[in-house]
Design a protein around this motif. Structure first.
Motif, PDB file in Angstrom:
ATOM      1  N   ALA A  93       0.834  -1.208   0.000  1.00 54.21           N
ATOM      2  CA  ALA A  93       0.000   0.000   0.000  1.00 54.21           C
ATOM      3  C   ALA A  93       0.870   1.260   0.000  1.00 54.21           C
ATOM      4  O   ALA A  93       0.575   2.231  -0.711  1.00 54.21           O
ATOM      5  N   ARG A  94       1.958   1.265   0.771  1.00 55.24           N
ATOM      6  CA  ARG A  94       2.880   2.417   0.769  1.00 55.24           C
ATOM      7  C   ARG A  94       3.510   2.586  -0.609  1.00 55.24           C
ATOM      8  O   ARG A  94       3.724   3.702  -1.078  1.00 55.24           O
ATOM      9  N   GLY A  95       3.827   1.478  -1.261  1.00 57.18           N
ATOM     10  CA  GLY A  95       4.365   1.542  -2.616  1.00 57.18           C
ATOM     11  C   GLY A  95       3.388   2.204  -3.572  1.00 57.18           C
ATOM     12  O   GLY A  95       3.770   3.044  -4.391  1.00 57.18           O
ATOM     13  N   ARG A  96       2.114   1.855  -3.443  1.00 55.76           N
ATOM     14  CA  ARG A  96       1.088   2.477  -4.295  1.00 55.76           C
ATOM     15  C   ARG A  96       1.002   3.980  -4.025  1.00 55.76           C
ATOM     16  O   ARG A  96       0.841   4.776  -4.947  1.00 55.76           O
ATOM     17  N   GLU A  97       1.091   4.363  -2.756  1.00 53.11           N
ATOM     18  CA  GLU A  97       1.061   5.783  -2.410  1.00 53.11           C
ATOM     19  C   GLU A  97       2.257   6.516  -3.018  1.00 53.11           C
ATOM     20  O   GLU A  97       2.112   7.627  -3.540  1.00 53.11           O
ATOM     21  N   GLY A 156       3.969  -2.797  -5.049  1.00 50.75           N
ATOM     22  CA  GLY A 156       3.055  -1.681  -4.847  1.00 50.75           C
ATOM     23  C   GLY A 156       3.308  -0.537  -5.798  1.00 50.75           C
ATOM     24  O   GLY A 156       2.365   0.051  -6.354  1.00 50.75           O
ATOM     25  N   ILE A 157       4.583  -0.208  -5.998  1.00 54.85           N
ATOM     26  CA  ILE A 157       4.921   0.905  -6.893  1.00 54.85           C
ATOM     27  C   ILE A 157       4.506   0.588  -8.327  1.00 54.85           C
ATOM     28  O   ILE A 157       3.833   1.388  -8.981  1.00 54.85           O
ATOM     29  N   GLY A 162       0.816   0.407  -8.640  1.00 54.76           N
ATOM     30  CA  GLY A 162       0.285   1.756  -8.453  1.00 54.76           C
ATOM     31  C   GLY A 162       0.479   2.645  -9.671  1.00 54.76           C
ATOM     32  O   GLY A 162      -0.323   3.541  -9.930  1.00 54.76           O
ATOM     33  N   LEU A 163       1.534   2.402 -10.409  1.00 52.99           N
ATOM     34  CA  LEU A 163       1.789   3.146 -11.648  1.00 52.99           C
ATOM     35  C   LEU A 163       0.887   2.669 -12.785  1.00 52.99           C
ATOM     36  O   LEU A 163       0.786   3.326 -13.818  1.00 52.99           O
ATOM     37  N   GLY A 164       0.266   1.504 -12.606  1.00 49.64           N
ATOM     38  CA  GLY A 164      -0.577   0.943 -13.656  1.00 49.64           C
ATOM     39  C   GLY A 164       0.208   0.189 -14.701  1.00 49.64           C
ATOM     40  O   GLY A 164      -0.312  -0.160 -15.754  1.00 49.64           O
ATOM     41  N   ALA A 165       1.477  -0.093 -14.431  1.00 53.03           N
ATOM     42  CA  ALA A 165       2.330  -0.767 -15.412  1.00 53.03           C
ATOM     43  C   ALA A 165       2.139  -2.281 -15.408  1.00 53.03           C
ATOM     44  O   ALA A 165       2.442  -2.946 -16.389  1.00 53.03           O
ATOM     45  N   ALA A 166       1.656  -2.848 -14.295  1.00 55.91           N
ATOM     46  CA  ALA A 166       1.410  -4.284 -14.186  1.00 55.91           C
ATOM     47  C   ALA A 166       0.483  -4.521 -13.011  1.00 55.91           C
ATOM     48  O   ALA A 166       0.374  -3.688 -12.107  1.00 55.91           O
TER      49      ALA A 166
END
Length: 158
Positions: free
Chosen positions: A20-24, A51-52, A55-59
């Motif tokens: 979740a922190r990665g998505r943020e 998460g990152i 979160g970027l929508g790349a995968a």
């Protein structure tokens, strides 16, 4: 728990919270960007990367695995679903793991110089082994395993 304007520290208590922190963090990212991940084995680098990248929508989160043996994964599209009209195209993300890299020649064979020539996000685990010259904006993220499932994540914008 901010330390200063360029450094932020988070504590997470589970893999789900680290994701979740990665998505943020992803919400504030745009190419070109070099994301340098450091920390001991088991500190949560790949979990944060899940998460990152998602979160970027790349995968999708389940598509993000450690590139320890393949060394580099490239993500360009979140899913096979049709994106909503008007939504931005996800950035191209290179996810590299340099754990098995022993010298500069090994690093050169990965083709990361090509990634640095694109409008992309380059995420590097074991970043202390990354020695390619570039002028991209950087985000240094260090992870520490504090016991049980607790992680300290320190983010520095450079």
């Amino acid at each position: 728990m901010p330390s200063d304007a360029n450094e932020t520290v988070f504590l997470t208590q589970s893999a789900e919270e680290t994701i979740a922190r990665g998505r943020e963090l992803a919400a504030g990212m745009a190419p070109p960007l070099l994301v340098l991940l450091s920390g001991d084995l088991g500190s949560g680098k790949t979990t944060l990367a899940k998460g990152i990248i998602s979160g970027l929508g790349a995968a999708r989160e389940d598509e993000v695995t450690s590139p320890t043996f393949t060394l580099v994964h490239v993500f360009q599209n979140a899913s096979r679903d049709t994106p909503e009209e008007g939504s931005p195209k996800p950035p191209k993300v290179y996810h590299a793991d340099l754990y098995r890299i022993e010298n500069f020649h090994d690093l050169e064979t990965l083709g990361l110089e090509d990634a640095l020539g694109e409008s992309a996000i380059l995420m590097v685990e074991w970043s202390e082994k990354f020695r390619l010259a570039n002028d991209w904006p950087r985000l240094e993220i260090s992870l520490e395993h504090l016991g049980s499932d607790t992680r300290r994540i320190t983010v520095r914008k450079l």
